[in-house]
Design a protein around this motif. Structure first.
Motif, PDB file in Angstrom:
ATOM      1  N   GLU A  93     -19.719  17.561  24.362  1.00 36.52           N
ATOM      2  CA  GLU A  93     -19.230  17.195  25.697  1.00 36.52           C
ATOM      3  C   GLU A  93     -17.707  17.103  25.725  1.00 36.52           C
ATOM      4  O   GLU A  93     -17.131  16.506  26.638  1.00 36.52           O
ATOM      5  CB  GLU A  93     -19.840  15.862  26.128  1.00 36.52           C
ATOM      6  CG  GLU A  93     -21.361  15.905  26.263  1.00 36.52           C
ATOM      7  CD  GLU A  93     -21.949  14.554  26.641  1.00 36.52           C
ATOM      8  OE1 GLU A  93     -21.159  13.621  26.900  1.00 36.52           O
ATOM      9  OE2 GLU A  93     -23.182  14.433  26.688  1.00 36.52           O
ATOM     10  N   ASN A 153     -15.157  12.408  20.134  1.00 41.24           N
ATOM     11  CA  ASN A 153     -16.428  11.868  20.633  1.00 41.24           C
ATOM     12  C   ASN A 153     -17.511  12.152  19.603  1.00 41.24           C
ATOM     13  O   ASN A 153     -18.263  13.121  19.725  1.00 41.24           O
ATOM     14  CB  ASN A 153     -16.774  12.502  21.979  1.00 41.24           C
ATOM     15  CG  ASN A 153     -17.908  11.779  22.686  1.00 41.24           C
ATOM     16  OD1 ASN A 153     -18.578  10.923  22.108  1.00 41.24           O
ATOM     17  ND2 ASN A 153     -18.124  12.124  23.952  1.00 41.24           N
ATOM     18  N   PRO A 154     -17.592  11.318  18.546  1.00 43.35           N
ATOM     19  CA  PRO A 154     -18.555  11.591  17.464  1.00 43.35           C
ATOM     20  C   PRO A 154     -19.997  11.657  17.928  1.00 43.35           C
ATOM     21  O   PRO A 154     -20.804  12.414  17.362  1.00 43.35           O
ATOM     22  CB  PRO A 154     -18.325  10.427  16.500  1.00 43.35           C
ATOM     23  CG  PRO A 154     -16.963   9.905  16.837  1.00 43.35           C
ATOM     24  CD  PRO A 154     -16.798  10.134  18.298  1.00 43.35           C
ATOM     25  N   GLU A 155     -20.360  10.899  18.959  1.00 42.10           N
ATOM     26  CA  GLU A 155     -21.743  10.879  19.411  1.00 42.10           C
ATOM     27  C   GLU A 155     -22.117  12.133  20.192  1.00 42.10           C
ATOM     28  O   GLU A 155     -23.252  12.614  20.087  1.00 42.10           O
ATOM     29  CB  GLU A 155     -21.986   9.633  20.265  1.00 42.10           C
ATOM     30  CG  GLU A 155     -21.841   8.323  19.493  1.00 42.10           C
ATOM     31  CD  GLU A 155     -22.152   7.130  20.370  1.00 42.10           C
ATOM     32  OE1 GLU A 155     -22.462   7.339  21.573  1.00 42.10           O
ATOM     33  OE2 GLU A 155     -22.080   6.002  19.870  1.00 42.10           O
ATOM     34  N   ASN A 156     -21.166  12.646  20.965  1.00 41.53           N
ATOM     35  CA  ASN A 156     -21.455  13.828  21.789  1.00 41.53           C
ATOM     36  C   ASN A 156     -20.300  14.830  21.701  1.00 41.53           C
ATOM     37  O   ASN A 156     -19.549  15.031  22.669  1.00 41.53           O
ATOM     38  CB  ASN A 156     -21.673  13.422  23.252  1.00 41.53           C
ATOM     39  CG  ASN A 156     -22.834  12.471  23.420  1.00 41.53           C
ATOM     40  OD1 ASN A 156     -23.986  12.816  23.221  1.00 41.53           O
ATOM     41  ND2 ASN A 156     -22.508  11.225  23.798  1.00 41.53           N
ATOM     42  N   SER A 188     -18.731  13.993  31.960  1.00 38.78           N
ATOM     43  CA  SER A 188     -18.718  12.999  30.893  1.00 38.78           C
ATOM     44  C   SER A 188     -17.324  12.394  30.795  1.00 38.78           C
ATOM     45  O   SER A 188     -16.419  12.736  31.572  1.00 38.78           O
ATOM     46  CB  SER A 188     -19.118  13.643  29.567  1.00 38.78           C
ATOM     47  OG  SER A 188     -18.175  14.631  29.202  1.00 38.78           O
ATOM     48  N   PRO A 247     -14.348   8.547  24.902  1.00 37.45           N
ATOM     49  CA  PRO A 247     -14.331   7.129  24.546  1.00 37.45           C
ATOM     50  C   PRO A 247     -12.921   6.557  24.654  1.00 37.45           C
ATOM     51  O   PRO A 247     -11.928   7.274  24.481  1.00 37.45           O
ATOM     52  CB  PRO A 247     -14.827   7.119  23.099  1.00 37.45           C
ATOM     53  CG  PRO A 247     -15.540   8.414  22.913  1.00 37.45           C
ATOM     54  CD  PRO A 247     -14.842   9.393  23.803  1.00 37.45           C
ATOM     55  N   ALA A 269     -15.462  16.639  17.435  1.00 31.64           N
ATOM     56  CA  ALA A 269     -16.281  15.656  16.711  1.00 31.64           C
ATOM     57  C   ALA A 269     -15.527  14.363  16.476  1.00 31.64           C
ATOM     58  O   ALA A 269     -16.129  13.279  16.428  1.00 31.64           O
ATOM     59  CB  ALA A 269     -16.741  16.244  15.381  1.00 31.64           C
ATOM     60  N   THR A 270     -14.198  14.437  16.359  1.00 29.30           N
ATOM     61  CA  THR A 270     -13.410  13.225  16.132  1.00 29.30           C
ATOM     62  C   THR A 270     -13.245  12.428  17.416  1.00 29.30           C
ATOM     63  O   THR A 270     -13.343  11.189  17.414  1.00 29.30           O
ATOM     64  CB  THR A 270     -12.027  13.593  15.569  1.00 29.30           C
ATOM     65  OG1 THR A 270     -12.193  14.368  14.381  1.00 29.30           O
ATOM     66  CG2 THR A 270     -11.219  12.348  15.236  1.00 29.30           C
ATOM     67  N   THR A 329     -22.113  17.061  30.444  1.00 24.14           N
ATOM     68  CA  THR A 329     -23.309  16.769  29.662  1.00 24.14           C
ATOM     69  C   THR A 329     -24.256  17.957  29.733  1.00 24.14           C
ATOM     70  O   THR A 329     -24.021  18.917  30.469  1.00 24.14           O
ATOM     71  CB  THR A 329     -24.009  15.511  30.202  1.00 24.14           C
ATOM     72  OG1 THR A 329     -24.512  15.793  31.525  1.00 24.14           O
ATOM     73  CG2 THR A 329     -23.040  14.330  30.270  1.00 24.14           C
TER      74      THR A 329
END
Length: 422
Positions: free
Chosen positions: A276, A270-273, A106, A109, A267-268, A100
């Protein structure tokens, strides 16, 4: 006898009454030495001092062999890695969690695999997840002695996706991945003393017995699997407290779309971060290793250069002593009409021949060392042409520099001085 002015002019011009011999007032130009003559004269000087020549050439040969061996062994090992990558494919991408913005660890998902699988050029996706458990040969080993073996939850299609084979036994399947069964990496099996898989082979994993059903062969594209104990995803969640988050997602993509897929993986996954997420490619590991090898090669080539310089000093020493010992020869040749340029060329030729002998011997020695080491490791023996040619050129340059001063010194000796001090 009286002579007329015409008779006297005819005599001076070489008329029939002129005296035989060369004309008065003219000089004979010195005979030019052919390349063959230069080599013959230089070789004769070397043959007169075989032991000294051998030791000087040996110094150069060691320097050339050291440099050629470094380059050859490095090239051979890199060729093995290149062939391995070519056989297994370079379209494998690895996705793992980074840190992070505050420097904390981190995680990916739980849906990361499924989302990555939706990318059109992606052909296969598999994953492993780190399990907080230890593995031992039996239940009597102290807890601190883990052997640096990690426990990973694995998907059933992992070995197909990564491209690793089995050294023995079987991979996890629908019948075993829900039960205490484990597949050991190649190094993990060695550290646990497991020779082969079987129903009687068990290890103490996470406070309970797991049956060793298989042993993996070395995994060049995923070396982290070599030191791992791999269990099924369901049994890791049910019995080992696994949280279900993947720690490494292995992704295969179409070769022509690898770069584009890599750019979208973070980006695929972990779309939110996306910042990380770390994405790497096994071929980049090879590039890093080659960069490390290049640094090491530079160091060892420097040592070889020092050895070559020492050999050059030996050549210079040999040639200087040769000039001092052969004053009589120099004086005699000068008295018989040899020019300073011919004397200079003679000693320079000796120096170059001496260096060439050392250079060729060093190249042959370096090739032999490379071939012997590569054969003992089961590698292809590769010695780059540029390295061999560069070795010979380097010796000639060293020989020319080392022999220049002695050659000039020999050429400056006058015949009387050389004969008087001999």
């Amino acid at each position: 006898m009286l002579t007329t002015p015409e008779d006297r002019r005819g005599t001076r011009r070489g008329a029939p009454g002129a005296a035989p011999g060369r004309r008065r007032g003219t000089r004979l130009s010195p005979v030019r030495l052919s390349p063959r003559d230069v080599i013959r004269v230089g070789g004769a000087g070397l043959r007169s001092r075989p032991l000294r020549v051998f030791l000087s050439a040996l110094g150069i040969a060691i320097g050339i062999a050291a440099m050629l061996g470094v380059v050859g062994i490095s090239a051979s090992s890199q060729e093995v890695l290149n062939r391995t990558l070519s056989a297994l494919g370079t379209n494998l991408l690895k996705v793992s969690p980074g840190q992070t913005m505050f420097g904390e660890g981190s995680h990916l998902p739980a849906e990361a695999e499924g989302m990555i699988g939706q990318i059109n050029p992606v052909t296969s996706v598999s994953a492993t997840g780190a399990v907080d458990a230890k593995v031992y040969r039996n239940d009597h080993i102290p807890e601190g002695q883990t052997g640096s073996i990690s426990v990973l939850a694995a998907r059933l299609d992992l070995i197909k996706d990564v491209g690793v084979s089995l050294a023995g036994g079987a991979w996890l399947n629908e019948a075993t991945h829900r039960y205490p069964a484990v597949v050991l990496g190649s190094k993990a099996a060695d550290r646990l003393g497991v020779v082969e898989a079987g129903a009687e082979q068990r290890v103490w994993l996470g406070g309970q017995w797991f049956t060793v059903v298989g042993v993996l062969a070395p995994a060049p594209l995923a070396p982290e699997l070599d030191t791992a104990a791999l269990v099924g995803w369901p049994v890791a969640e049910e019995r080992l407290g696994f949280d279900g988050y993947p720690t490494t997602v292995y992704t295969r993509a179409k070769e022509e779309h690898v770069v584009a897929v890599r750019d979208t993986l973070a980006a695929t996954a972990n779309p939110e971060n996306p910042n990380e997420v770390e994405v790497s490619r096994p071929s980049e590991v090879l590039a890093a290793k080659q960069a490390t090898d290049a640094t090491l090669n530079a160091l060892l080539l420097g040592l070889g250069g020092v050895a070559l310089l020492v050999g050059g000093v030996g050549v210079a020493n040999t040639m200087v002593i040769s000039v001092l010992e052969r004053r009589a020869e120099i004086g005699l040749r000068r008295s018989l009409g040899a020019t300073r340029g011919q004397i200079r060329l003679q000693f320079l030729a000796e120096s170059l021949l001496l260096s060439a002998i050392g250079g060729v011997g060093g190249v042959m020695l370096g090739i032999g060392v490379t071939a012997a080491y590569a054969t003992s490791q089961g590698w292809p023996a590769i010695v780059p042409i540029w390295a061999m040619a560069g070795g010979v050129v380097a010796t000639l340059v060293i020989g020319g520099i080392a022999g220049f001063y002695p050659a000039v010194r020999a050429a400056r000796m006058s015949p009387t001085e050389a004969l008087a001090t001999s």
